[in-house]
Design a protein around this motif. Structure first.
Motif, short mmCIF file in Angstrom:
data_model
loop_
_atom_site.label_atom_id
_atom_site.label_comp_id
_atom_site.label_asym_id
_atom_site.label_seq_id
_atom_site.Cartn_x
_atom_site.Cartn_y
_atom_site.Cartn_z
N ALA A 226 -1.19 25.96 14.20
CA ALA A 226 -0.84 27.35 13.91
C ALA A 226 0.47 27.44 13.14
CB ALA A 226 -0.76 28.14 15.21
N LEU A 227 1.42 26.56 13.45
CA LEU A 227 2.69 26.56 12.73
C LEU A 227 2.46 26.24 11.25
CD1 LEU A 227 4.96 24.68 15.29
CD2 LEU A 227 5.09 27.10 14.71
N ALA A 228 1.58 25.28 10.97
CA ALA A 228 1.28 24.93 9.58
C ALA A 228 0.54 26.06 8.88
CB ALA A 228 0.45 23.65 9.54
N ASP A 229 -0.41 26.67 9.56
CA ASP A 229 -1.18 27.76 8.96
C ASP A 229 -0.31 28.94 8.59
OD1 ASP A 229 -3.49 26.29 9.25
OD2 ASP A 229 -4.17 27.33 11.07
N GLU A 230 0.74 29.19 9.36
CA GLU A 230 1.57 30.38 9.15
C GLU A 230 2.88 30.08 8.45
OE1 GLU A 230 1.74 33.21 12.35
OE2 GLU A 230 -0.09 32.42 13.25
N GLY A 231 3.12 28.84 8.08
CA GLY A 231 4.25 28.52 7.22
C GLY A 231 5.58 28.31 7.91
N PHE A 232 5.56 27.78 9.14
CA PHE A 232 6.81 27.48 9.85
C PHE A 232 7.27 26.07 9.48
CE2 PHE A 232 4.97 30.86 12.44
CZ PHE A 232 6.07 31.64 12.75
N GLY A 233 7.73 25.91 8.24
CA GLY A 233 8.06 24.60 7.72
C GLY A 233 9.25 23.94 8.37
N GLY A 234 10.20 24.72 8.88
CA GLY A 234 11.37 24.14 9.52
C GLY A 234 11.03 23.43 10.81
N LEU A 235 10.26 24.08 11.67
CA LEU A 235 9.83 23.45 12.92
C LEU A 235 9.01 22.19 12.66
CD1 LEU A 235 9.05 26.70 14.89
CD2 LEU A 235 10.37 24.80 15.84
N LEU A 236 8.11 22.28 11.67
CA LEU A 236 7.27 21.12 11.36
C LEU A 236 8.08 19.97 10.81
CD1 LEU A 236 4.28 23.07 9.80
CD2 LEU A 236 4.23 21.78 11.95
N ALA A 237 9.10 20.26 10.01
CA ALA A 237 9.93 19.19 9.45
C ALA A 237 10.71 18.47 10.54
CB ALA A 237 10.89 19.77 8.41
N VAL A 238 11.39 19.24 11.37
CA VAL A 238 12.21 18.62 12.41
C VAL A 238 11.35 17.85 13.40
CG1 VAL A 238 13.79 19.06 14.33
CG2 VAL A 238 14.07 20.28 12.17
N GLY A 239 10.18 18.41 13.75
CA GLY A 239 9.32 17.77 14.73
C GLY A 239 8.40 16.72 14.16
N GLY A 240 8.45 16.47 12.86
CA GLY A 240 7.49 15.58 12.22
C GLY A 240 7.60 14.13 12.62
N GLY A 241 8.75 13.67 13.06
CA GLY A 241 8.92 12.27 13.41
C GLY A 241 8.57 11.95 14.85
N SER A 242 8.20 12.97 15.63
CA SER A 242 7.96 12.76 17.05
C SER A 242 6.47 12.69 17.36
CB SER A 242 8.58 13.92 17.86
OG SER A 242 8.23 13.83 19.22
N ALA A 243 6.14 11.92 18.41
CA ALA A 243 4.77 11.90 18.91
C ALA A 243 4.44 13.19 19.66
CB ALA A 243 4.56 10.71 19.83
N SER A 244 5.46 14.00 19.96
CA SER A 244 5.28 15.28 20.66
C SER A 244 5.49 16.40 19.65
CB SER A 244 6.28 15.41 21.80
OG SER A 244 6.15 14.34 22.72
N PRO A 245 4.42 17.04 19.19
CA PRO A 245 4.54 18.03 18.11
C PRO A 245 5.35 19.26 18.53
CG PRO A 245 2.25 17.33 18.42
CD PRO A 245 3.02 16.83 19.59
N PRO A 246 5.87 20.00 17.56
CA PRO A 246 6.69 21.18 17.85
C PRO A 246 5.85 22.35 18.35
CG PRO A 246 6.36 20.97 15.49
CD PRO A 246 5.77 19.74 16.11
N ARG A 247 6.56 23.32 18.91
CA ARG A 247 5.95 24.56 19.36
C ARG A 247 6.90 25.72 19.06
NH1 ARG A 247 2.32 21.52 19.80
NH2 ARG A 247 0.94 21.12 21.59
N LEU A 248 6.32 26.89 18.84
CA LEU A 248 7.08 28.14 18.85
C LEU A 248 6.48 28.98 19.96
CD1 LEU A 248 9.20 30.09 17.61
CD2 LEU A 248 7.35 30.97 16.16
N VAL A 249 7.33 29.50 20.83
CA VAL A 249 6.88 30.30 21.96
C VAL A 249 7.49 31.69 21.87
CG1 VAL A 249 6.82 30.51 24.48
CG2 VAL A 249 6.66 28.25 23.41
N ARG A 250 6.66 32.69 22.06
CA ARG A 250 7.12 34.08 22.12
C ARG A 250 6.84 34.62 23.51
NH1 ARG A 250 4.97 39.21 18.37
NH2 ARG A 250 5.55 40.84 19.88
N VAL A 251 7.87 35.19 24.15
CA VAL A 251 7.77 35.74 25.50
C VAL A 251 8.25 37.18 25.45
CG1 VAL A 251 8.42 35.42 27.91
CG2 VAL A 251 8.32 33.44 26.39
N ASP A 252 7.41 38.12 25.91
CA ASP A 252 7.73 39.55 25.79
C ASP A 252 7.83 40.24 27.14
OD1 ASP A 252 7.62 40.43 22.85
OD2 ASP A 252 5.82 39.20 23.02
N HIS A 253 8.93 40.96 27.33
CA HIS A 253 9.12 41.86 28.48
C HIS A 253 9.12 43.28 27.97
CE1 HIS A 253 11.12 44.21 31.60
NE2 HIS A 253 12.03 44.55 30.70
N ALA A 254 8.33 44.14 28.62
CA ALA A 254 8.32 45.57 28.30
C ALA A 254 8.62 46.34 29.59
CB ALA A 254 6.97 45.99 27.73
#
Length: 503
Positions: A226-254
């Motif tokens: 999903a990060l690649a599909d939506e263009g989150f190139g910074g997370l993918l670059a930093v996480g590219g050398g790891s066997a544990s891929p990156p994540r972006l998490v959104r948490v919402d309180h209303a």
């Protein structure tokens, strides 16, 4: 099912009582009694000592307890006559809120091994002092979890704590809210102290889901696809050398009754679950504590999780930018050009300045998609922040003077010190790049914390924005005051204080 001591850090069950007799009746037979000593006033101490059969004047004359903030004098009691086995006289100095908080922390630390503790504040504490003391006692009573063959094991304080307090309206609610706030900070500490062979981006995302279920939060997770599909190139670059891929998490309180016009605050947390420095690898000494390099994301997650219990009146969204900066065949390199969310390109000039790269993606997403009224990021970002201000204060940068002042005031109230730092436009030119829209690091220039903040400003649009660089305050070298050795959870209390007052 065994208790998850990371997501639910055990703290004492807190109660209130009108006097020491009521607090100790029917309880354990080994109670610790904590008695604060305020310069210029012994009324509460006299009542508490008398209640356990001691002569107050004789005790004070014999033991000559210090009244400096946090000084602890232990007075043993003979067995058989009273459930109280030891009295702890704790100095509170002149009795400012900061004094009460630090004294409470030392009281919590001194009574960790007691099955039950009574805090005999009596009439010495008002509502502010009661809140500060309670926060301090919870924080001081905590020790970092230990990992055994059976998993994480808590190091916690007494099972029961009772506060004797008079003349404080809604004392029960004051204590409850203080425990919620302190427990949120312990959650942030526990997550940050988790070893990185346990904690990777996917693990943090799962913790966010579990907390979301517990607190009624909406949680969305972007995996590497999903990060690649939506263009989150910074997370993918930093996480590219790891066997544990990156994540972006959104948490919402209303909050209850929220409508589209209810103010929205977005909090962004740096979540580098381990930082080797990438191809520009760190020296050994600089790498040892890097399991805590995701402390910003832990703070953000803990804050959002506490919002429901505190009835925070605004919509709060947390974004956790999670990656492991490792060395591998897919590692990003100096000289690479990364395309961030939204299309801004960045020339990489130091792979060990990875935090601002993952934050840039999350900030750009918040600006483009969430329309926040206020945008705040929290990050263990630069060694320069620690060089400038040490362990006791964190620099705060911002585009809005009122917002920065509000955060500084919240820090003064909560006991987490912020110091306003400049964003001089004259420094911006050093981030110009010949091959991309900008570069993220300028070697040999100096002012590292300022340049990092200027880089992040490029991704926040016209928003009211503040950046907290907690590289110094996010970790402690000692077990003292409200801090325990290791991750501190710095920023949780001040952000919750600020959010509670935001309209």
């Amino acid at each position: 099912m065994p208790r998850d001591v990371l997501l639910d850090p055990p703290v004492s069950t807190w109660d209130t009582a009108p006097d020491v007799a009521a607090a100790t009746s029917g309880g354990p037979a080994d109670v610790g009694l904590v008695v604060p000593l305020v310069v210029g006033g012994d009324g509460a101490a006299t009542a508490a000592l008398g209640a356990v059969g001691l002569d107050p004047a004789e005790v004070l004359a014999t033991y000559e307890p210090e009244r400096t903030v946090g000084a602890v004098t232990a007075v043993p009691l003979p067995g058989g006559g009273h459930p109280v086995r030891r009295v702890h006289l704790v100095g509170v100095g002149a009795g400012s809120a900061a004094d009460w908080r630090r004294a409470g922390a030392e009281a919590g630390r001194a009574t960790r091994r007691r099955p039950a503790v009574v805090h005999a504040l009596g009439g010495a504490a008002d509502a502010v002092a009661l809140a500060a003391w309670t926060e301090g006692a919870v924080l001081g009573g905590w020790g970092a979890p230990a990992w055994t063959a059976d998993g994480a094991v808590a190091r916690t304080g007494p099972a029961e704590a009772t506060t004797v307090v008079t003349d404080v309206r809604d004392a029960v609610e004051v204590v409850r809210r203080s425990v919620v706030v302190a427990r949120a900070q312990l959650l942030a500490r526990s997550l940050a102290m988790t070893p990185s062979n346990v904690k990777d981006p996917a693990w943090m995302a799962d913790r966010a889901r579990l907390l979301g279920d517990r607190h009624g939060l909406d949680v969305t997770v972007w995996d590497e696809t999903a990060l690649a599909d939506e263009g989150f190139g910074g997370l993918l670059a930093v996480g590219g050398g790891s066997a544990s891929p990156p994540r972006l998490v959104r948490v919402d309180h209303a909050p209850a009754g929220a409508v589209p016009t209810t103010p929205r605050v977005v909090l962004v947390g740096k979540g580098i679950t381990f930082d080797t420095g990438g191809l520009q690898v760190k020296p050994v000494a600089g790498m040892v504590g890097m399991k805590t390099d995701m402390a910003g994301s832990a703070t953000v997650l803990a804050v959002v999780a506490a919002c429901a219990e505190l009835e925070v009146p605004v919509r709060v969204t947390g974004l956790l930018a999670l990656a492991e900066n490792a060395v591998g065949g897919g590692s990003y390199r100096p000289g690479d050009v990364v395309t961030h969310y939204g299309g801004r390109t960045v020339e990489i000039t130091n792979t060990d300045a990875e935090g601002r790269i993952v934050l840039a993606d999350a900030l750009a997403y918040a600006d483009a998609e969430l329309d926040p009224d206020v945008l705040i990021d929290v990050a263990t970002l630069t060694g320069a922040a620690r060089v400038a201000l040490g362990r006791e204060a964190a620099p705060v940068f911002g585009t809005d003077d009122d917002l920065a002042a509000e955060l500084v005031a919240a820090g003064e109230s909560s006991g987490e010190t912020l110091w306003r730092m400049p964003l001089p436009d004259t420094y911006r030119a050093v981030l110009d790049s010949d091959v991309a829209d900008l570069r993220h690091f300028a070697p040999g220039v100096g002012g590292g914390a300022v340049l990092a903040a200027l880089f992040l400003r490029e991704f926040v649009g016209p928003r009211r924005w503040a950046h907290l660089d907690v590289a110094g305050t996010g970790r402690s070298d000692v077990d003292a005051g409200t801090a325990a050795k290791g991750a501190t959870g710095f920023g949780v209390r001040l952000l919750l204080r600020w959010l509670e007052e935001t309209r």
